[in-house]
Design an enzyme around this catalytic site. Structure first.
Site, PDB file in Angstrom:
ATOM      1  N   THR A 240       0.821  -1.204   0.000  1.00 13.17           N
ATOM      2  CA  THR A 240       0.000   0.000   0.000  1.00 13.17           C
ATOM      3  C   THR A 240       0.858   1.256   0.000  1.00 13.17           C
ATOM      4  O   THR A 240       2.015   1.249   0.449  1.00 13.17           O
ATOM      5  CB  THR A 240      -0.954  -0.004   1.210  1.00 13.17           C
ATOM      6  OG1 THR A 240      -1.906   1.052   1.064  1.00 13.17           O
ATOM      7  CG2 THR A 240      -0.195   0.177   2.515  1.00 13.17           C
ATOM      8  N   GLN A 262      -0.958   4.599   6.974  1.00 15.90           N
ATOM      9  CA  GLN A 262      -0.662   3.619   5.933  1.00 15.90           C
ATOM     10  C   GLN A 262       0.559   2.790   6.276  1.00 15.90           C
ATOM     11  O   GLN A 262       0.645   1.614   5.915  1.00 15.90           O
ATOM     12  CB  GLN A 262      -0.475   4.315   4.583  1.00 15.90           C
ATOM     13  CG  GLN A 262      -1.740   4.930   4.025  1.00 15.90           C
ATOM     14  CD  GLN A 262      -2.885   3.941   3.928  1.00 15.90           C
ATOM     15  OE1 GLN A 262      -3.874   4.020   4.658  1.00 15.90           O
ATOM     16  NE2 GLN A 262      -2.770   2.980   3.029  1.00 15.90           N
ATOM     17  N   HIS A 265       0.194  -0.747   7.891  1.00 14.76           N
ATOM     18  CA  HIS A 265      -0.263  -1.918   7.146  1.00 14.76           C
ATOM     19  C   HIS A 265       0.809  -2.994   7.048  1.00 14.76           C
ATOM     20  O   HIS A 265       0.525  -4.188   7.182  1.00 14.76           O
ATOM     21  CB  HIS A 265      -0.674  -1.519   5.721  1.00 14.76           C
ATOM     22  CG  HIS A 265      -2.099  -1.083   5.589  1.00 14.76           C
ATOM     23  ND1 HIS A 265      -3.146  -1.950   5.657  1.00 14.76           N
ATOM     24  CD2 HIS A 265      -2.629   0.138   5.374  1.00 14.76           C
ATOM     25  CE1 HIS A 265      -4.285  -1.288   5.501  1.00 14.76           C
ATOM     26  NE2 HIS A 265      -3.999  -0.009   5.329  1.00 14.76           N
ATOM     27  N   GLU A 332      -1.259   5.114  -5.028  1.00 13.70           N
ATOM     28  CA  GLU A 332      -2.517   4.426  -4.743  1.00 13.70           C
ATOM     29  C   GLU A 332      -3.489   5.392  -4.071  1.00 13.70           C
ATOM     30  O   GLU A 332      -4.631   5.536  -4.485  1.00 13.70           O
ATOM     31  CB  GLU A 332      -2.236   3.231  -3.833  1.00 13.70           C
ATOM     32  CG  GLU A 332      -3.469   2.466  -3.405  1.00 13.70           C
ATOM     33  CD  GLU A 332      -3.156   1.407  -2.358  1.00 13.70           C
ATOM     34  OE1 GLU A 332      -3.997   0.511  -2.171  1.00 13.70           O
ATOM     35  OE2 GLU A 332      -2.096   1.480  -1.713  1.00 13.70           O
ATOM     36  N   HIS A 333      -3.035   6.053  -3.010  1.00 10.25           N
ATOM     37  CA  HIS A 333      -3.818   7.071  -2.309  1.00 10.25           C
ATOM     38  C   HIS A 333      -3.045   8.382  -2.363  1.00 10.25           C
ATOM     39  O   HIS A 333      -1.878   8.430  -1.986  1.00 10.25           O
ATOM     40  CB  HIS A 333      -4.018   6.720  -0.830  1.00 10.25           C
ATOM     41  CG  HIS A 333      -4.503   5.329  -0.571  1.00 10.25           C
ATOM     42  ND1 HIS A 333      -3.647   4.278  -0.298  1.00 10.25           N
ATOM     43  CD2 HIS A 333      -5.752   4.823  -0.526  1.00 10.25           C
ATOM     44  CE1 HIS A 333      -4.355   3.183  -0.092  1.00 10.25           C
ATOM     45  NE2 HIS A 333      -5.636   3.475  -0.226  1.00 10.25           N
ATOM     46  N   ASP A 366     -10.762   4.204   3.271  1.00  8.78           N
ATOM     47  CA  ASP A 366     -10.580   2.782   3.565  1.00  8.78           C
ATOM     48  C   ASP A 366     -11.868   2.132   4.060  1.00  8.78           C
ATOM     49  O   ASP A 366     -12.062   0.931   3.889  1.00  8.78           O
ATOM     50  CB  ASP A 366      -9.485   2.597   4.620  1.00  8.78           C
ATOM     51  CG  ASP A 366      -8.093   2.719   4.032  1.00  8.78           C
ATOM     52  OD1 ASP A 366      -7.951   2.610   2.802  1.00  8.78           O
ATOM     53  OD2 ASP A 366      -7.142   2.924   4.811  1.00  8.78           O
ATOM     54  N   GLU A 420      -5.754  -4.300 -47.305  1.00  7.79           N
ATOM     55  CA  GLU A 420      -5.080  -5.100 -46.276  1.00  7.79           C
ATOM     56  C   GLU A 420      -4.719  -6.496 -46.778  1.00  7.79           C
ATOM     57  O   GLU A 420      -4.291  -7.346 -45.994  1.00  7.79           O
ATOM     58  CB  GLU A 420      -5.978  -5.205 -45.033  1.00  7.79           C
ATOM     59  CG  GLU A 420      -6.140  -3.875 -44.323  1.00  7.79           C
ATOM     60  CD  GLU A 420      -6.861  -3.988 -42.977  1.00  7.79           C
ATOM     61  OE1 GLU A 420      -7.409  -5.074 -42.673  1.00  7.79           O
ATOM     62  OE2 GLU A 420      -6.849  -2.993 -42.227  1.00  7.79           O
ATOM     63  N   HIS A 425     -12.304 -11.233 -47.105  1.00  7.59           N
ATOM     64  CA  HIS A 425     -13.174 -10.324 -46.374  1.00  7.59           C
ATOM     65  C   HIS A 425     -14.092  -9.581 -47.353  1.00  7.59           C
ATOM     66  O   HIS A 425     -15.299  -9.442 -47.124  1.00  7.59           O
ATOM     67  CB  HIS A 425     -12.342  -9.288 -45.585  1.00  7.59           C
ATOM     68  CG  HIS A 425     -11.739  -9.813 -44.324  1.00  7.59           C
ATOM     69  ND1 HIS A 425     -10.851 -10.847 -44.295  1.00  7.59           N
ATOM     70  CD2 HIS A 425     -11.917  -9.415 -43.034  1.00  7.59           C
ATOM     71  CE1 HIS A 425     -10.483 -11.075 -43.039  1.00  7.59           C
ATOM     72  NE2 HIS A 425     -11.115 -10.216 -42.252  1.00  7.59           N
TER      73      HIS A 425
END
Length: 441
Positions: A240, A262, A265, A332-333, A366, A420, A425
């Protein structure tokens, strides 16, 4: 306790050169991949027997069965602390408000008269959710994974969480209670790479899933990488991270407490302060010491996280330079604690989630902001989003053209097919008109 990186004075480099100057945890998923490969294949070949053996090896638990009995889920909810239940219920309520608003609707576009393309959104058939065990218990992760899957309309939802020796081989009772509260009644005592393998391959007791989501340790991340292509995943979640962009108006008490929040964690958790105020940097460093001393989990998590190479105070010349740094970091945050924080936040391009001003701390996100806390880490916010209802949906285009509508554009299709060097096709178009492309109308 926390290092400093001084980026003042000289012009900030661009791109990867700036990213390389910023702190980041060592997280070698490739090395872990080789270690999880035999574990995953053992689950493939031996199914539940392998899960039971790995629970004994890794969790110290001898299981009779992998699936959690329904009675255990009901009992966990009945015995849940009423205050915790009330908090979980409020978290669910807020998460549903936000995620329900993310639902997509079928939209039809008329390209030409008689020619339409409809985009319809279809949920995956079955998803396996993962709630970590280990150092902490995360009922909030159950909510953050289950609510968007439910709001997306996923018809089959299962959850795995590691077996706990202290709870008779069941996952933590708060995890079980959260599942019961959400109506998730298919729960397995399986952790780490074994849980991902169980969902990817299926076993005697657990049908295979189309997708696996949820945070976890490096073994979970490595297993997700191993099965990429066989199943969908949300992300390879790393340790984190919190980054705080702050100026002299920020309160050092708030900033220090948010960095610590944080850091608790994991010893690899990243806590980064980016500021143009040396006075704030000094004040935050001074404030960290008493707050850390008053915290739990200091020696095993907070101190190594704050003192690790992944955490730092980064000094910059101004908020504009700070924005360049946090965009390069892609946290992340990301908290914005500056003057006119909302305007500064509006300029951010890369972050998993942005928390604006002093009264929107990451801890709120959170648990009870209504936002999702399953977010991209390791700089992946520059290309990836957090978990949402969209994560569980697939957009399918439905093409519906009449004969006249196809005739109008047939010559363009044939021209492009031949350009192409794919003449078959074009032939598929010509065949519908007697091998003669109609004139342009």
């Amino acid at each position: 306790m926390i290092s400093r990186i001084d980026l003042r004075g000289d012009a900030l480099p661009e791109g990867s050169a700036l990213r390389d100057l910023l702190p980041r945890a060592d997280f070698d998923v490739a090395a872990a991949l080789e270690k999880v490969r035999p574990i995953c294949e053992d689950v493939h070949h031996r199914g539940d027997a392998a899960l039971i053996d790995f629970a004994e090896r890794f969790d110290g638990v001898k299981l009779d069965q992998v699936r959690v009995p329904a009675a255990a889920l009901e009992r966990a909810l009945e015995e849940l602390d009423p205050a915790v239940r009330a908090a979980l219920e409020e978290s669910v309520r807020r998460a549903r408000l936000v995620h329900r608003a993310q639902r997509r609707t079928t939209r039809t576009t008329q390209v030409v008269p008689g020619g339409t393309v409809t985009e319809k959104w279809v949920p995956v058939d079955r998803v396996g959710l993962y709630a970590p065990g280990g150092r902490s218990v995360y009922p909030s992760s159950v909510i953050m994974n289950a609510v968007p899957a439910q709001e997306a309309g996923v018809p089959s939802i299962a959850l795995a969480s590691p077996a706990q020796a202290g709870f008779g081989g069941l996952p933590h009772p708060t995890i079980l209670a959260a599942c019961a509260l959400l109506g998730v009644d298919e729960v397995y005592a399986a952790g780490g790479a074994t849980a991902v393998a169980m969902f990817a391959y299926g076993t005697e007791s657990c049908p295979p899933a189309n997708m696996v989501t949820g945070p976890g340790n490096i073994w979970v991340a490595a297993a997700k990488r191993y099965f990429t292509g066989r199943i969908g995943i949300d992300a390879e979640a790393g340790p984190t991270e919190i980054a705080i962009l702050a100026d002299a108006t920020a309160d050092p008490v708030h900033v220090a407490s948010d960095l610590i929040s944080q850091a608790e964690h994991d010893p690899l958790a990243a806590a980064v302060l980016v500021t143009d105020s040396p006075d704030l940097a000094d004040a935050v460093e001074k404030e960290l010491e008493p707050q850390v001393r008053a915290s739990k989990h200091v020696e095993e998590r907070i101190a190594p996280a704050l003192g690790g190479r992944q955490s730092a105070i980064v000094l910059v010349d101004g908020v504009d330079e700070g924005l360049r740094v946090v965009d390069a970091y892609g946290a992340e945050h990301l908290e914005i604690q500056t003057a006119d924080a909302a305007a500064v936040a509006d300029r951010v391009r890369n972050a998993g989630a942005i928390f604006v001003g002093p009264w929107s701390p990451v801890s709120l996100g959170d648990y009870a902001a209504g936002s999702n806390h399953v977010l991209p880490t390791g700089g992946c916010a520059c290309h990836s989003s957090g978990l949402s209802v969209q994560s569980f949906l697939r957009g399918i285009h439905v093409v519906d053209y009449t004969e006249d509508a196809l005739a109008e554009v047939a010559h363009h299709v044939v021209t492009l097919a031949e350009a192409e060097d794919l003449p078959a096709h074009g032939a598929a178009i010509k065949a519908r008109f007697g091998w003669k492309v109609p004139e342009d109308k």
